[in-house]
Design a protein around this motif. Structure first.
Motif, mmCIF file in Angstrom:
data_model
loop_
_atom_site.group_PDB
_atom_site.id
_atom_site.type_symbol
_atom_site.label_atom_id
_atom_site.label_comp_id
_atom_site.label_asym_id
_atom_site.label_seq_id
_atom_site.Cartn_x
_atom_site.Cartn_y
_atom_site.Cartn_z
ATOM 1 N N ALA A 121 0.987 -1.449 -0.023
ATOM 2 C CA ALA A 121 0.116 0.092 -0.142
ATOM 3 C C ALA A 121 0.499 1.175 0.079
ATOM 4 C CB ALA A 121 -1.283 0.075 1.398
ATOM 5 N N ALA A 122 2.054 1.018 0.696
ATOM 6 C CA ALA A 122 2.955 2.362 0.590
ATOM 7 C C ALA A 122 3.322 3.036 -0.716
ATOM 8 C CB ALA A 122 3.909 1.930 1.917
ATOM 9 N N LEU A 123 4.000 1.542 -1.143
ATOM 10 C CA LEU A 123 4.567 1.451 -2.641
ATOM 11 C C LEU A 123 3.310 2.335 -3.504
ATOM 12 C CD1 LEU A 123 6.928 1.309 -3.786
ATOM 13 C CD2 LEU A 123 5.857 -1.018 -4.617
ATOM 14 N N VAL A 124 2.401 1.282 -3.319
ATOM 15 C CA VAL A 124 1.601 2.054 -4.201
ATOM 16 C C VAL A 124 0.787 3.946 -4.107
ATOM 17 C CG1 VAL A 124 -1.206 1.637 -4.655
ATOM 18 C CG2 VAL A 124 -0.513 0.427 -5.004
ATOM 19 N N ALA A 125 1.222 4.033 -2.601
ATOM 20 C CA ALA A 125 0.216 5.653 -2.552
ATOM 21 C C ALA A 125 1.777 6.009 -3.397
ATOM 22 C CB ALA A 125 1.031 5.395 -0.913
ATOM 23 N N ILE A 126 2.658 5.651 -3.254
ATOM 24 C CA ILE A 126 4.364 6.994 -3.598
ATOM 25 C C ILE A 126 3.962 6.620 -4.941
ATOM 26 C CG2 ILE A 126 7.139 6.569 -4.107
ATOM 27 C CD1 ILE A 126 6.673 5.430 -1.372
ATOM 28 N N LEU A 127 3.498 5.673 -5.688
ATOM 29 C CA LEU A 127 3.904 5.312 -7.659
ATOM 30 C C LEU A 127 2.436 6.742 -7.893
ATOM 31 C CD1 LEU A 127 4.249 1.682 -7.722
ATOM 32 C CD2 LEU A 127 6.324 3.781 -8.994
ATOM 33 N N ARG A 128 1.352 6.263 -7.071
ATOM 34 C CA ARG A 128 0.275 6.973 -7.567
ATOM 35 C C ARG A 128 0.143 8.679 -7.416
ATOM 36 N NH1 ARG A 128 -4.713 4.413 -4.784
ATOM 37 N NH2 ARG A 128 -5.109 2.940 -6.020
ATOM 38 N N ARG A 129 1.679 8.962 -6.243
ATOM 39 C CA ARG A 129 1.748 10.609 -6.617
ATOM 40 C C ARG A 129 2.631 10.819 -7.383
ATOM 41 N NH1 ARG A 129 0.501 13.982 -7.450
ATOM 42 N NH2 ARG A 129 1.554 15.974 -6.316
ATOM 43 N N SER A 130 3.302 9.952 -7.791
ATOM 44 C CA SER A 130 4.204 10.225 -8.927
ATOM 45 C C SER A 130 3.355 10.482 -9.993
ATOM 46 C CB SER A 130 5.465 9.018 -9.149
ATOM 47 O OG SER A 130 5.556 8.992 -7.863
ATOM 48 N N HIS A 131 2.668 9.201 -9.880
ATOM 49 C CA HIS A 131 1.518 9.041 -11.474
ATOM 50 C C HIS A 131 0.384 10.313 -11.561
ATOM 51 C CE1 HIS A 131 2.711 4.737 -11.916
ATOM 52 N NE2 HIS A 131 3.541 5.744 -12.578
ATOM 53 N N ALA A 132 0.342 11.161 -10.994
ATOM 54 C CA ALA A 132 -0.445 12.452 -11.134
ATOM 55 C C ALA A 132 0.101 13.779 -11.174
ATOM 56 C CB ALA A 132 -0.394 12.714 -9.739
ATOM 57 N N HIS A 133 1.721 13.554 -10.206
ATOM 58 C CA HIS A 133 2.338 14.578 -10.862
ATOM 59 C C HIS A 133 3.274 14.396 -11.829
ATOM 60 C CE1 HIS A 133 6.034 17.040 -9.583
ATOM 61 N NE2 HIS A 133 5.357 17.945 -9.780
ATOM 62 N N ASN A 134 4.263 13.854 -12.052
ATOM 63 C CA ASN A 134 5.465 13.396 -13.059
ATOM 64 C C ASN A 134 4.987 14.032 -14.169
ATOM 65 O OD1 ASN A 134 6.709 12.892 -10.273
ATOM 66 N ND2 ASN A 134 7.546 11.162 -10.924
ATOM 67 N N PRO A 135 4.431 13.435 -14.925
ATOM 68 C CA PRO A 135 4.166 14.012 -16.573
ATOM 69 C C PRO A 135 3.401 15.501 -16.928
ATOM 70 C CG PRO A 135 2.428 12.156 -15.783
ATOM 71 C CD PRO A 135 3.002 13.141 -14.577
ATOM 72 N N ALA A 136 3.127 16.426 -15.980
ATOM 73 C CA ALA A 136 2.579 18.040 -15.779
ATOM 74 C C ALA A 136 4.369 19.016 -15.862
ATOM 75 C CB ALA A 136 1.309 18.547 -14.982
ATOM 76 N N ALA A 137 4.902 17.945 -14.900
ATOM 77 C CA ALA A 137 5.931 18.343 -14.352
ATOM 78 C C ALA A 137 6.995 17.826 -16.324
ATOM 79 C CB ALA A 137 6.505 18.260 -12.848
ATOM 80 N N GLY A 138 7.204 17.538 -16.571
ATOM 81 C CA GLY A 138 7.384 16.360 -17.853
ATOM 82 C C GLY A 138 9.128 15.729 -17.342
ATOM 83 N N ALA B 286 13.456 -5.499 -19.829
ATOM 84 C CA ALA B 286 12.976 -4.671 -19.795
ATOM 85 C C ALA B 286 12.209 -5.244 -18.543
ATOM 86 C CB ALA B 286 11.714 -6.353 -20.866
ATOM 87 N N ALA B 287 12.672 -5.620 -17.532
ATOM 88 C CA ALA B 287 12.103 -5.471 -15.887
ATOM 89 C C ALA B 287 11.475 -4.510 -15.051
ATOM 90 C CB ALA B 287 13.281 -6.270 -15.180
ATOM 91 N N VAL B 288 11.264 -3.221 -16.561
ATOM 92 C CA VAL B 288 10.563 -2.240 -15.576
ATOM 93 C C VAL B 288 8.924 -2.823 -15.631
ATOM 94 C CG1 VAL B 288 10.290 -0.303 -15.452
ATOM 95 C CG2 VAL B 288 12.322 -0.779 -15.854
ATOM 96 N N THR B 289 8.162 -2.559 -15.449
ATOM 97 C CA THR B 289 6.786 -1.954 -15.459
ATOM 98 C C THR B 289 6.106 -1.222 -14.782
ATOM 99 O OG1 THR B 289 6.560 -3.049 -12.655
ATOM 100 C CG2 THR B 289 6.694 -4.856 -14.579
ATOM 101 N N CYS B 290 4.493 -0.899 -15.156
ATOM 102 C CA CYS B 290 3.593 0.207 -14.597
ATOM 103 C C CYS B 290 2.882 -0.455 -13.951
ATOM 104 C CB CYS B 290 3.357 1.295 -16.385
ATOM 105 S SG CYS B 290 3.812 3.034 -15.812
ATOM 106 N N GLN B 291 2.987 0.771 -12.546
ATOM 107 C CA GLN B 291 1.435 0.348 -12.127
ATOM 108 C C GLN B 291 0.423 0.750 -12.610
ATOM 109 O OE1 GLN B 291 2.474 -1.251 -8.636
ATOM 110 N NE2 GLN B 291 0.247 -0.740 -7.947
ATOM 111 N N SER B 292 -0.191 0.448 -12.915
ATOM 112 C CA SER B 292 -1.925 1.162 -12.886
ATOM 113 C C SER B 292 -2.407 1.169 -12.259
ATOM 114 C CB SER B 292 -2.462 -0.288 -14.144
ATOM 115 O OG SER B 292 -2.590 -1.122 -13.445
ATOM 116 N N THR B 293 -2.567 3.050 -11.528
ATOM 117 C CA THR B 293 -3.113 3.212 -10.695
ATOM 118 C C THR B 293 -4.715 4.195 -10.579
ATOM 119 O OG1 THR B 293 -1.713 5.350 -10.478
ATOM 120 C CG2 THR B 293 -1.135 3.215 -9.088
#
Ligand SMILES: Cc1cc2nc3c(=O)[nH]c(=O)nc-3n(C[C@H](O)[C@H](O)[C@H](O)COP(=O)(O)O)c2cc1C
Length: 142
Positions: free
Chosen positions: A18-35, A135-142
C-alpha cells in the motif's frame, strides 16, 4: 536542458504494497505535468530512483522527495546533463527486485542484494541500464 539524477534512500518502515502504491500514485499524478520521467527501484527497505527532466523540475522534485519523512539516508548517487532521456516511456516505472534474476545483481556487486550504498554511482547506473534492456520495468496501473 535535460538532466538525469539518481539517488538512494532507506524506507523508515518496512515497505508494504500500500505504501508503494501511494508513492507511485503520487508520481503518476505529478510527474507527467512536470515533464518528469524515471524509474523507482525497491528492494527490502532500499529505494533507488532515477529522475529525468528539465533541470529546475528535477531539482524541485528531488528536494521535495528528499524531505519526505517516509524515507531517510537520502544520498545523491549521480547527476548529469543529458542529450536524451533513457526512461521516456515511464512517468515512473517500477522495478520490483523480487522479480529479478539474482545473477544480474551479482554481476555488479558482491552479493545478490541491492545495496547502492556499497557500490559506486556508475555501478548503480550500469545496473539500471541492464534492467531496462531486460525489460524488468513495469508500470503500476493506478
Ligand atoms: C521513494 C520515494 C519516491 C517518490 N517519488 C516521487 C515522484 O517521482 N514524484 C512525486 O511527485 N512524488 C514522489 N514521491 C512523493 C514526494 O516525496 C511527496 O510526498 C509528494 O510529491 C508530495 O506531493 P503533494 O505535496 O502534492 O502531496 C516519492 C516519495 C518517496 C518516498
Amino acid at each position: 536542458m535535460l538532466v538525469r539524477l539518481m539517488y538512494a534512500s532507506r524506507a523508515v518502515e518496512p515497505l508494504g504494497p500500500a505504501a508503494l502504491v501511494a508513492i507511485l500514485r503520487r508520481s503518476h499524478a505529478h510527474n507527467p505535468a512536470a515533464g518528469i520521467t524515471g524509474v523507482l527501484c525497491h528492494s527490502g527497505s532500499i529505494f533507488l530512483q532515477v529522475l529525468e527532466g528539465g533541470r529546475s523540475q528535477v531539482s524541485a522534485l528531488y528536494n521535495r522527495i528528499a524531505a519526505d519523512p517516509r524515507h531517510h539516508d537520502v544520498v545523491l548517487l549521480s547527476y548529469e546533463e543529458i542529450a536524451e532521456r533513457r526512461f521516456a516511456g515511464w512517468a515512473m516505472g517500477q522495478v520490483n527486485m523480487k522479480m529479478l534474476n539474482p545473477a544480474l545483481l551479482l554481476k555488479y556487486s558482491e552479493t545478490a542484494v541491492l545495496d547502492p550504498y556499497a557500490v559506486s554511482g556508475k555501478v548503480s547506473a550500469a545496473l539500471f541500464d541492464e534492467l531496462i534492456a531486460t525489460a524488468a520495468v513495469t508500470c503500476q496501473s493506478t
